[in-house]
Design a protein around this motif. Structure first.
Motif, PDB file in Angstrom:
ATOM      1  N   LEU A   6       0.890  -1.016   0.172  1.00  0.00           N
ATOM      2  CA  LEU A   6       0.135   0.059  -0.060  1.00  0.00           C
ATOM      3  C   LEU A   6       0.868   1.507   0.069  1.00  0.00           C
ATOM      4  CD1 LEU A   6      -2.616   1.390   0.080  1.00  0.00           C
ATOM      5  CD2 LEU A   6      -2.675   1.115   2.599  1.00  0.00           C
ATOM      6  N   PHE A   7       0.809   2.063  -1.025  1.00  0.00           N
ATOM      7  CA  PHE A   7       1.377   3.323  -1.477  1.00  0.00           C
ATOM      8  C   PHE A   7       0.407   4.282  -0.972  1.00  0.00           C
ATOM      9  CE2 PHE A   7       3.529   0.431  -3.809  1.00  0.00           C
ATOM     10  CZ  PHE A   7       5.052   0.475  -3.376  1.00  0.00           C
ATOM     11  N   VAL A   8       0.806   5.358   0.040  1.00  0.00           N
ATOM     12  CA  VAL A   8      -0.407   6.552   0.098  1.00  0.00           C
ATOM     13  C   VAL A   8       0.438   7.776  -0.448  1.00  0.00           C
ATOM     14  CG1 VAL A   8      -1.143   7.920   1.978  1.00  0.00           C
ATOM     15  CG2 VAL A   8      -1.019   5.370   2.396  1.00  0.00           C
ATOM     16  N   LEU A   9      -0.548   8.441  -1.352  1.00  0.00           N
ATOM     17  CA  LEU A   9      -0.260   9.713  -2.045  1.00  0.00           C
ATOM     18  C   LEU A   9      -0.210  10.865  -1.045  1.00  0.00           C
ATOM     19  CD1 LEU A   9      -1.963   8.742  -4.955  1.00  0.00           C
ATOM     20  CD2 LEU A   9       0.641   8.660  -4.790  1.00  0.00           C
ATOM     21  N   ASP A  10       0.644  11.849  -1.055  1.00  0.00           N
ATOM     22  CA  ASP A  10       0.403  13.000  -0.238  1.00  0.00           C
ATOM     23  C   ASP A  10      -0.924  13.680  -0.961  1.00  0.00           C
ATOM     24  OD1 ASP A  10       0.625  15.107   1.540  1.00  0.00           O
ATOM     25  OD2 ASP A  10       2.606  15.357   0.883  1.00  0.00           O
ATOM     26  N   HIS A  11      -1.263  14.645  -0.195  1.00  0.00           N
ATOM     27  CA  HIS A  11      -2.552  15.385  -0.911  1.00  0.00           C
ATOM     28  C   HIS A  11      -2.449  16.193  -2.158  1.00  0.00           C
ATOM     29  CE1 HIS A  11      -0.365  18.584   1.278  1.00  0.00           C
ATOM     30  NE2 HIS A  11      -0.939  19.487   0.678  1.00  0.00           N
ATOM     31  N   ASP A  12      -1.344  16.370  -2.483  1.00  0.00           N
ATOM     32  CA  ASP A  12      -1.015  17.060  -3.762  1.00  0.00           C
ATOM     33  C   ASP A  12      -1.080  16.286  -5.204  1.00  0.00           C
ATOM     34  OD1 ASP A  12      -0.120  19.221  -2.008  1.00  0.00           O
ATOM     35  OD2 ASP A  12       2.102  18.689  -2.502  1.00  0.00           O
ATOM     36  N   PHE A  13      -1.368  15.060  -5.089  1.00  0.00           N
ATOM     37  CA  PHE A  13      -1.544  13.931  -6.057  1.00  0.00           C
ATOM     38  C   PHE A  13      -2.727  13.881  -6.466  1.00  0.00           C
ATOM     39  CE2 PHE A  13       2.757  12.578  -4.964  1.00  0.00           C
ATOM     40  CZ  PHE A  13       3.216  12.238  -6.185  1.00  0.00           C
ATOM     41  N   PRO A  14      -3.124  13.854  -7.914  1.00  0.00           N
ATOM     42  CA  PRO A  14      -4.605  13.754  -8.407  1.00  0.00           C
ATOM     43  C   PRO A  14      -4.906  12.335  -8.299  1.00  0.00           C
ATOM     44  CG  PRO A  14      -2.800  13.767 -10.177  1.00  0.00           C
ATOM     45  CD  PRO A  14      -2.152  13.869  -8.850  1.00  0.00           C
ATOM     46  N   THR A  15      -5.513  11.976  -7.126  1.00  0.00           N
ATOM     47  CA  THR A  15      -5.884  10.702  -6.802  1.00  0.00           C
ATOM     48  C   THR A  15      -6.878  10.151  -7.655  1.00  0.00           C
ATOM     49  OG1 THR A  15      -7.505  11.482  -5.126  1.00  0.00           O
ATOM     50  CG2 THR A  15      -5.281  10.658  -4.250  1.00  0.00           C
ATOM     51  N   ASN A  16      -7.657  10.937  -8.164  1.00  0.00           N
ATOM     52  CA  ASN A  16      -8.650  10.399  -8.990  1.00  0.00           C
ATOM     53  C   ASN A  16      -7.929   9.856 -10.462  1.00  0.00           C
ATOM     54  OD1 ASN A  16      -8.004  12.975  -9.920  1.00  0.00           O
ATOM     55  ND2 ASN A  16      -9.876  13.542 -10.607  1.00  0.00           N
ATOM     56  N   ILE A  29      -3.005   1.811  -4.306  1.00  0.00           N
ATOM     57  CA  ILE A  29      -2.526   3.393  -3.907  1.00  0.00           C
ATOM     58  C   ILE A  29      -3.749   3.793  -3.352  1.00  0.00           C
ATOM     59  CG2 ILE A  29      -2.149   5.488  -5.291  1.00  0.00           C
ATOM     60  CD1 ILE A  29      -0.485   4.032  -7.090  1.00  0.00           C
ATOM     61  N   ALA A  30      -3.576   4.643  -2.452  1.00  0.00           N
ATOM     62  CA  ALA A  30      -4.588   5.383  -1.842  1.00  0.00           C
ATOM     63  C   ALA A  30      -3.956   6.682  -1.511  1.00  0.00           C
ATOM     64  CB  ALA A  30      -5.009   4.678  -0.360  1.00  0.00           C
ATOM     65  N   GLY A  31      -5.024   7.863  -1.546  1.00  0.00           N
ATOM     66  CA  GLY A  31      -4.772   9.032  -1.400  1.00  0.00           C
ATOM     67  C   GLY A  31      -4.721   9.313   0.243  1.00  0.00           C
ATOM     68  N   LEU A  32      -3.878  10.130   0.639  1.00  0.00           N
ATOM     69  CA  LEU A  32      -3.928  10.330   2.160  1.00  0.00           C
ATOM     70  C   LEU A  32      -5.144  10.991   2.664  1.00  0.00           C
ATOM     71  CD1 LEU A  32      -2.131  10.816   4.726  1.00  0.00           C
ATOM     72  CD2 LEU A  32      -1.525  13.025   4.226  1.00  0.00           C
ATOM     73  N   ARG A  33      -5.708  12.090   1.346  1.00  0.00           N
ATOM     74  CA  ARG A  33      -7.111  12.774   1.797  1.00  0.00           C
ATOM     75  C   ARG A  33      -8.190  11.684   1.854  1.00  0.00           C
ATOM     76  NH1 ARG A  33      -7.628  17.657   0.500  1.00  0.00           N
ATOM     77  NH2 ARG A  33      -5.852  17.400  -0.705  1.00  0.00           N
ATOM     78  N   ASN A  34      -8.101  10.512   1.278  1.00  0.00           N
ATOM     79  CA  ASN A  34      -9.363   9.503   1.215  1.00  0.00           C
ATOM     80  C   ASN A  34      -8.951   8.515   2.452  1.00  0.00           C
ATOM     81  OD1 ASN A  34     -10.033  10.575  -1.046  1.00  0.00           O
ATOM     82  ND2 ASN A  34      -9.004   9.225  -2.237  1.00  0.00           N
ATOM     83  N   ALA A  98       4.933  14.154 -11.738  1.00  0.00           N
ATOM     84  CA  ALA A  98       5.155  13.348 -10.805  1.00  0.00           C
ATOM     85  C   ALA A  98       4.509  12.147 -10.941  1.00  0.00           C
ATOM     86  CB  ALA A  98       5.013  13.890  -9.210  1.00  0.00           C
ATOM     87  N   THR A  99       3.233  12.161 -11.413  1.00  0.00           N
ATOM     88  CA  THR A  99       2.466  10.866 -11.729  1.00  0.00           C
ATOM     89  C   THR A  99       2.978   9.954 -12.899  1.00  0.00           C
ATOM     90  OG1 THR A  99       0.307  11.895 -10.911  1.00  0.00           O
ATOM     91  CG2 THR A  99       0.018   9.997 -12.459  1.00  0.00           C
ATOM     92  N   GLY A 100       3.386  10.919 -13.870  1.00  0.00           N
ATOM     93  CA  GLY A 100       4.114  10.216 -15.067  1.00  0.00           C
ATOM     94  C   GLY A 100       5.287   9.505 -14.646  1.00  0.00           C
TER      95      GLY A 100
END
Length: 168
Positions: A6-16, A29-34, A98-100
């Motif tokens: 499980l990798f958690v993305l900081d709030h700046d990433f486009p989790t959608n 992958i999960a967003g910190l926000r979620n 960063a996503t790329g």
């Protein structure tokens, strides 16, 4: 196949966007926000790292905040937490860049990740390069390998008549 990570993305990433990507089965992958919306505001980065470890289930934290690399408390807590972290440098805080880069690197990182061991990956964007001259970088180098001059190579390999000059 490695166990699921499980990798958690900081709030700046486009989790959608990240959720739509075809990640290998062992990468979650999960967003910190979620996952933990209460950690998004009013917390120092070291507190986020601490809480991710205490709440469990997280293998690595992914962030655009490369300033963390220079903060003593954050680096010590990262080591103490035994979390892994992926940090992006030289992406101008651009989550799409960063996503790329993450799409390229995450499958390899996930195979190297050791659970409950602090590990750090710093992903940097290659510097922008000016275009290269194909004569210098191509024709001359091939000619040297073949033991002839660039002009001889050009004369030997050029198209006759030159179809690129028609109509110009």
């Amino acid at each position: 196949m490695p166990d699921s990570r499980l990798f958690v993305l900081d709030h700046d990433f486009p989790t959608n966007v990240m959720a739509l990507l075809p990640w290998p089965d062992h990468i979650r992958i999960a967003g910190l926000r979620n996952l933990h919306p209460d950690l998004v505001k009013d917390h120092d980065d070291w507190e986020v790292l601490r809480e991710l470890r205490l709440r469990g289930g997280v293998d690595a934290f992914i962030t655009l905040d490369s300033r963390m690399l220079n903060l003593a408390k954050e680096m010590v807590v990262l080591c103490q937490s035994r979390l892994s972290m992926i940090v992006f440098e030289d992406v101008d805080n651009d989550p799409l860049v960063a996503t790329g880069l993450l799409m390229i690197h995450l499958p390899y990182i996930s195979r190297q990740l050791v659970p409950r061991k602090a590990q750090l990956w710093i992903i940097r964007r290659s510097p922008s390069k000016s275009p290269l001259n194909p004569w210098n970088e191509g024709v001359e180098k091939v000619a040297v390998r073949e033991g002839i001059t660039a002009k001889e190579l050009y004369e030997r390999e050029r198209l006759r008549p030159n179809p690129f000059l028609v109509g110009s």
